[in-house]
Design a protein around this motif. Structure first.
Motif, PDB file in Angstrom:
ATOM      1  N   PHE A  65      -1.717  59.335  44.487  1.00  0.00           N
ATOM      2  CA  PHE A  65      -1.420  60.646  43.935  1.00  0.00           C
ATOM      3  C   PHE A  65      -0.341  60.561  42.853  1.00  0.00           C
ATOM      4  CE2 PHE A  65      -2.689  61.227  48.411  1.00  0.00           C
ATOM      5  CZ  PHE A  65      -3.877  61.895  48.194  1.00  0.00           C
ATOM      6  N   ALA A  66      -0.092  61.679  42.212  1.00  0.00           N
ATOM      7  CA  ALA A  66       0.932  61.783  41.174  1.00  0.00           C
ATOM      8  C   ALA A  66       1.954  62.834  41.621  1.00  0.00           C
ATOM      9  CB  ALA A  66       0.283  62.200  39.853  1.00  0.00           C
ATOM     10  N   ASN A  67       3.067  62.910  40.904  1.00  0.00           N
ATOM     11  CA  ASN A  67       4.044  63.969  41.204  1.00  0.00           C
ATOM     12  C   ASN A  67       3.467  65.346  40.915  1.00  0.00           C
ATOM     13  OD1 ASN A  67       6.014  62.160  42.036  1.00  0.00           O
ATOM     14  ND2 ASN A  67       6.881  61.986  39.988  1.00  0.00           N
ATOM     15  N   LYS A  87      -6.051  70.439  47.518  1.00  0.00           N
ATOM     16  CA  LYS A  87      -5.269  71.382  48.339  1.00  0.00           C
ATOM     17  C   LYS A  87      -5.468  71.092  49.821  1.00  0.00           C
ATOM     18  CE  LYS A  87      -2.679  74.749  47.020  1.00  0.00           C
ATOM     19  NZ  LYS A  87      -1.231  74.535  47.009  1.00  0.00           N
ATOM     20  N   GLN A  88      -6.722  70.805  50.205  1.00  0.00           N
ATOM     21  CA  GLN A  88      -7.008  70.487  51.609  1.00  0.00           C
ATOM     22  C   GLN A  88      -6.311  69.200  52.030  1.00  0.00           C
ATOM     23  OE1 GLN A  88      -8.807  72.568  53.766  1.00  0.00           O
ATOM     24  NE2 GLN A  88      -7.825  71.205  55.249  1.00  0.00           N
ATOM     25  N   ALA A  89      -6.305  68.201  51.147  1.00  0.00           N
ATOM     26  CA  ALA A  89      -5.603  66.946  51.445  1.00  0.00           C
ATOM     27  C   ALA A  89      -4.107  67.195  51.629  1.00  0.00           C
ATOM     28  CB  ALA A  89      -5.845  65.927  50.333  1.00  0.00           C
ATOM     29  N   GLN A  90      -3.576  68.106  50.837  1.00  0.00           N
ATOM     30  CA  GLN A  90      -2.165  68.460  50.975  1.00  0.00           C
ATOM     31  C   GLN A  90      -1.929  69.198  52.292  1.00  0.00           C
ATOM     32  OE1 GLN A  90      -0.525  71.029  47.858  1.00  0.00           O
ATOM     33  NE2 GLN A  90       1.038  69.456  47.543  1.00  0.00           N
ATOM     34  N   MET A  95      -1.996  64.173  51.190  1.00  0.00           N
ATOM     35  CA  MET A  95      -1.275  64.197  49.916  1.00  0.00           C
ATOM     36  C   MET A  95       0.097  64.820  50.176  1.00  0.00           C
ATOM     37  SD  MET A  95      -2.463  65.797  46.243  1.00  0.00           S
ATOM     38  CE  MET A  95      -2.203  67.532  46.574  1.00  0.00           C
ATOM     39  N   PRO A  96       1.156  64.268  49.585  1.00  0.00           N
ATOM     40  CA  PRO A  96       2.497  64.822  49.821  1.00  0.00           C
ATOM     41  C   PRO A  96       2.582  66.316  49.470  1.00  0.00           C
ATOM     42  CG  PRO A  96       2.630  62.762  48.599  1.00  0.00           C
ATOM     43  CD  PRO A  96       1.182  63.130  48.652  1.00  0.00           C
ATOM     44  N   HIS A  97       3.308  67.043  50.289  1.00  0.00           N
ATOM     45  CA  HIS A  97       3.515  68.472  50.034  1.00  0.00           C
ATOM     46  C   HIS A  97       4.355  68.699  48.783  1.00  0.00           C
ATOM     47  CE1 HIS A  97       1.566  69.879  53.686  1.00  0.00           C
ATOM     48  NE2 HIS A  97       2.113  68.834  54.289  1.00  0.00           N
TER      49      HIS A  97
END
Length: 123
Positions: A65-67, A87-90, A95-97
């Motif tokens: 992922f990216a910032n 969004k689902q991965a977050q 994926m980081p919140h």
């Protein structure tokens, strides 16, 4: 590790300060080698079987992922699917919140100055 910003698109030019990549393989390679500050993604690419949605699936599977991630595809249905998958991965803590995610479709030919401001502010 060096920070870069990446713009995946096979039609549009990248904003100043961005590395332009035209394939998902080029994008994955940069995600593995660099810390990505901002990643901007298109869906429809010349290789119709390897598109932006496939890239998003690979990113989630490999936890790359990216910032900040922007989905800029003008293909509204596919762009929303990419955004919703991220969004689902977050939501699922894959994926980081802290990753900032946005859906900002770009026109194919002309970028109004206020649209480009989103890219200038990211750096």
């Amino acid at each position: 590790m060096e920070k870069i910003s990446v713009f995946l698109d096979d039609y549009r030019s990248a904003p100043d300060g961005y590395v332009l990549v035209e394939t998902i393989d080029e994008c994955i390679e940069l995600l593995k080698k660099f810390k990505i500050e901002h990643l901007s993604l298109d869906h429809d690419l010349l290789d119709r079987t390897r598109n932006g949605f496939m890239l998003v699936q690979m990113m989630i599977k490999e936890k790359l992922f990216a910032n900040r991630i922007t989905v800029h595809s003008a293909n509204s249905g596919a762009g929303k699917a990419m955004y919703n998958s991220l969004k689902q991965a977050q939501h699922d803590s894959i994926m980081p919140h802290s990753t900032i995610l946005s859906l900002r479709p770009l026109p194919l030919k002309f970028f109004p100055p206020r649209v480009l401001q989103h890219y200038l502010e990211v750096q």
